[in-house]
Design a protein around this motif. Structure first.
Motif, PDB file in Angstrom:
ATOM      1  N   UNK A  11       0.833  -1.206   0.000  1.00 10.54           N
ATOM      2  CA  UNK A  11       0.000   0.000   0.000  1.00 10.54           C
ATOM      3  C   UNK A  11       0.866   1.254   0.000  1.00 10.54           C
ATOM      4  N   UNK A  12       1.906   1.262   0.836  1.00  7.31           N
ATOM      5  CA  UNK A  12       2.811   2.414   0.871  1.00  7.31           C
ATOM      6  C   UNK A  12       3.560   2.560  -0.456  1.00  7.31           C
ATOM      7  N   UNK A  13       3.964   1.420  -1.016  1.00  5.13           N
ATOM      8  CA  UNK A  13       4.671   1.469  -2.293  1.00  5.13           C
ATOM      9  C   UNK A  13       3.804   2.036  -3.400  1.00  5.13           C
ATOM     10  N   UNK A  14       2.544   1.601  -3.454  1.00  2.00           N
ATOM     11  CA  UNK A  14       1.620   2.131  -4.463  1.00  2.00           C
ATOM     12  C   UNK A  14       1.391   3.619  -4.269  1.00  2.00           C
ATOM     13  N   UNK A  15       1.292   4.045  -3.004  1.00  2.00           N
ATOM     14  CA  UNK A  15       1.046   5.451  -2.685  1.00  2.00           C
ATOM     15  C   UNK A  15       2.197   6.339  -3.180  1.00  2.00           C
ATOM     16  N   UNK A  16       3.437   6.007  -2.785  1.00  2.00           N
ATOM     17  CA  UNK A  16       4.569   6.854  -3.140  1.00  2.00           C
ATOM     18  C   UNK A  16       4.912   6.709  -4.620  1.00  2.00           C
ATOM     19  N   UNK A  17       4.744   5.519  -5.190  1.00  2.00           N
ATOM     20  CA  UNK A  17       4.993   5.327  -6.620  1.00  2.00           C
ATOM     21  C   UNK A  17       4.013   6.162  -7.450  1.00  2.00           C
ATOM     22  N   UNK A  18       2.746   6.176  -7.055  1.00  2.00           N
ATOM     23  CA  UNK A  18       1.735   6.930  -7.808  1.00  2.00           C
ATOM     24  C   UNK A  18       1.998   8.420  -7.760  1.00  2.00           C
ATOM     25  N   UNK A  58      -6.814   6.331   1.604  1.00  2.00           N
ATOM     26  CA  UNK A  58      -5.478   6.566   1.059  1.00  2.00           C
ATOM     27  C   UNK A  58      -5.178   5.659  -0.123  1.00  2.00           C
ATOM     28  N   UNK A  59      -5.680   4.438  -0.079  1.00  2.00           N
ATOM     29  CA  UNK A  59      -5.475   3.522  -1.206  1.00  2.00           C
ATOM     30  C   UNK A  59      -6.205   4.017  -2.448  1.00  2.00           C
ATOM     31  N   UNK A  60      -7.437   4.487  -2.268  1.00  3.17           N
ATOM     32  CA  UNK A  60      -8.201   5.052  -3.396  1.00  3.17           C
ATOM     33  C   UNK A  60      -7.502   6.290  -3.948  1.00  3.17           C
ATOM     34  N   UNK A  61      -6.962   7.127  -3.034  1.00  2.00           N
ATOM     35  CA  UNK A  61      -6.240   8.330  -3.465  1.00  2.00           C
ATOM     36  C   UNK A  61      -5.015   7.964  -4.288  1.00  2.00           C
ATOM     37  N   UNK A  62      -4.284   6.953  -3.845  1.00  2.00           N
ATOM     38  CA  UNK A  62      -3.111   6.504  -4.597  1.00  2.00           C
ATOM     39  C   UNK A  62      -3.508   5.990  -5.970  1.00  2.00           C
ATOM     40  N   UNK A  63      -4.569   5.221  -6.035  1.00  2.00           N
ATOM     41  CA  UNK A  63      -5.040   4.715  -7.329  1.00  2.00           C
ATOM     42  C   UNK A  63      -5.471   5.844  -8.250  1.00  2.00           C
ATOM     43  N   UNK A  64      -6.091   6.887  -7.669  1.00  2.00           N
ATOM     44  CA  UNK A  64      -6.522   8.028  -8.475  1.00  2.00           C
ATOM     45  C   UNK A  64      -5.316   8.725  -9.108  1.00  2.00           C
ATOM     46  N   UNK A  65      -4.262   8.950  -8.301  1.00  2.00           N
ATOM     47  CA  UNK A  65      -3.031   9.539  -8.842  1.00  2.00           C
ATOM     48  C   UNK A  65      -2.453   8.658  -9.947  1.00  2.00           C
ATOM     49  N   UNK A  66      -2.453   7.361  -9.719  1.00  2.00           N
ATOM     50  CA  UNK A  66      -1.857   6.434 -10.672  1.00  2.00           C
ATOM     51  C   UNK A  66      -2.598   6.455 -12.010  1.00  2.00           C
ATOM     52  N   UNK A  67      -3.931   6.375 -11.960  1.00  2.00           N
ATOM     53  CA  UNK A  67      -4.696   6.323 -13.207  1.00  2.00           C
ATOM     54  C   UNK A  67      -4.725   7.669 -13.920  1.00  2.00           C
ATOM     55  N   UNK A  68      -4.677   8.768 -13.163  1.00  2.00           N
ATOM     56  CA  UNK A  68      -4.602  10.079 -13.800  1.00  2.00           C
ATOM     57  C   UNK A  68      -3.282  10.226 -14.545  1.00  2.00           C
ATOM     58  N   UNK A  69      -2.195   9.787 -13.898  1.00  2.00           N
ATOM     59  CA  UNK A  69      -0.888   9.831 -14.556  1.00  2.00           C
ATOM     60  C   UNK A  69      -0.852   8.891 -15.760  1.00  2.00           C
ATOM     61  N   UNK A  70      -1.458   7.722 -15.636  1.00  2.00           N
ATOM     62  CA  UNK A  70      -1.481   6.759 -16.738  1.00  2.00           C
ATOM     63  C   UNK A  70      -2.262   7.303 -17.923  1.00  2.00           C
ATOM     64  N   UNK A  71      -3.378   7.962 -17.645  1.00  2.00           N
ATOM     65  CA  UNK A  71      -4.179   8.568 -18.703  1.00  2.00           C
ATOM     66  C   UNK A  71      -3.396   9.685 -19.396  1.00  2.00           C
ATOM     67  N   UNK A  72      -2.673  10.501 -18.602  1.00  2.00           N
ATOM     68  CA  UNK A  72      -1.865  11.575 -19.173  1.00  2.00           C
ATOM     69  C   UNK A  72      -0.745  11.005 -20.035  1.00  2.00           C
ATOM     70  N   UNK A  73      -0.121   9.927 -19.563  1.00  2.00           N
ATOM     71  CA  UNK A  73       0.973   9.290 -20.297  1.00  2.00           C
ATOM     72  C   UNK A  73       0.496   8.771 -21.647  1.00  2.00           C
ATOM     73  N   UNK A  74      -0.714   8.242 -21.674  1.00  2.00           N
ATOM     74  CA  UNK A  74      -1.245   7.674 -22.919  1.00  2.00           C
ATOM     75  C   UNK A  74      -1.558   8.740 -23.963  1.00  2.00           C
TER      76      UNK A  74
END
Length: 415
Positions: free
Chosen positions: A105-112, A387-403
């Protein structure tokens, strides 16, 4: 060899050495530094002693794992054997298994967060920075607004790019139950150049201190300081050591003249700051009320940040002509006619700037100076649902931007 051929041509020597055009492996400098640290520590029996205290043996597979652990392989942090191998040896302990989901969970948070910094913030600034530097490197000129927007764009691109990579490396390490050392700690909050180097690329500074600055003598060069002469000489040698470390740091980043100038400027700034500190100490001025006031701290920050912003120009520009053209535009040395209608899209037309360029720059200042950094967020993180949902939100927003944006490599992949 290019420089040698250039000097030979200037001196009218009738020969030139053919360039081999060697393709350097990715992450060569980081791997080299880690192995230098490993060899020196083994020679001094630092790592060996630490491992023997924990009844661990040192073997070739351990060494290969230490060198090739991929989360920090490409662009750091530069790690020591003694801070990694104990973690590898405890990976299969029951206590580590109990923290598996917490680490994930911490890894996903800081990675995102790092992923978001890179593709959403850094790559946005990259468009304006690249456009501006392309103009000046080709001999063109920018108006004063475009010049400052270009420098700010690169300053923040570099910040969020490297900060994002450091966060992503820590996140990837946590996926495996490994905690990598802190490598980035809000460097643009620094009030002087020494503080900046304690906050920026922390593990590089640690390496240069342990394996270069201290062996050169550090700030204790002479054992006998019974006279003022020896005291003055010791201070001069300390200034020499500070300059050499910063200068070699510039050369480590690349063989271009821009990196050399960047290293010389930072080395000179380190010496000036040390001399300033000695003057304050000599006349006992540290306790003056003005030196402790907020006004003084603001002035120190303005001086430090603008010095960094200007020196990054030499770090980024692919030729010296481009760096000088940009500096001329920043300080109005060249005249570029401004549009009749003072509007942002027109003022920033040469760098493809938009109305939101200024908004991005202001927000970047706010995030760098007023927002707690991601490491503090990680320390306060609890693996709950929100916090897990927040991390996922950052991750998918970044993934969408990357695409939806073109590929932009990490800046530190170049080193």
């Amino acid at each position: 060899m290019e420089n040698f051929n250039l000097f030979a041509q200037l001196l009218e020597f009738d020969f030139a050495i053919p360039l081999p055009h060697i393709l350097l492996p990715l992450a060569l400098s980081f791997v080299t530094f880690q192995q230098i640290a490993f060899l020196v520590d083994c020679y001094k029996k630092v790592d060996i002693r630490d491992l023997q205290e924990e009844s661990q043996e040192l073997d070739f597979l351990d060494y290969c794992l230490f060198v090739c652990f991929f989360p920090q392989l490409i662009a750091g942090p530069i790690v020591h054997h003694k801070e990694m191998m104990p973690q590898f040896h405890t990976l299969f302990c029951k206590a580590v298994h109990c923290k598996l989901w917490e680490n994930l969970a911490k890894g996903l948070f800081i990675f995102s967060i790092g992923f978001f910094k890179k593709v959403f913030i850094a790559d946005s600034f990259a468009k304006w920075a690249n456009a501006g530097f392309k103009v000046v490197e080709n001999g063109g000129a920018l108006n004063i607004f475009e010049s400052w927007a270009t420098t700010f764009s690169y300053t923040f691109q570099l910040y969020f790019d490297f900060s994002g990579y450091c966060d992503m490396a820590i996140g990837l390490g946590l996926f495996f139950g490994i905690m990598l050392p802190l490598n980035f700690n809000s460097p643009y909050k620094s009030l002087n150049i020494s503080e900046f180097w304690r906050r920026w690329h922390i593990t590089l500074g640690r390496f240069l201190k342990d394996y270069l600055y201290i062996p050169l003598g550090g700030n204790r060069n002479l054992k006998y300081q019974d006279s003022k002469f020896y005291e003055a000489l010791n201070k001069l040698l300390t200034l020499r050591n500070l300059f050499l470390v910063a200068f070699l740091s510039g050369i480590w980043h690349g063989a271009g003249w821009g990196f050399i100038i960047w290293g010389v400027l930072h080395g000179s700034a380190m010496c000036v700051h040390r001399i300033y500190g000695l003057i304050l100490e000599r006349f006992q001025l540290q306790k003056k009320s003005f030196l402790r006031s907020k006004t003084y701290k603001v002035l120190c920050w303005i001086l430090t940040f603008n010095f960094l912003n200007i020196t990054w120009i030499f770090f980024r520009s692919e030729n010296l002509q481009g760096a000088m053209n940009l500096l001329k535009g920043m300080f109005g040395i060249v005249w570029v006619e401004l549009p009749r209608k003072i509007r942002l899209p027109k003022l920033l037309e040469s760098i493809d700037g938009r109305n939101d360029t200024l908004i991005y720059i202001v927000l970047a200042f706010f995030v760098c100076l007023c927002w707690g950094n991601s490491i503090k967020k990680l320390e306060a993180f609890s693996p709950n649902l929100f916090n897990t949902i927040l991390a996922c939100a950052f991750f998918y927003l970044a993934l969408f931007t990357l695409a939806s944006t073109p590929y932009t490599e990490f800046i530190y992949f170049n080193f």
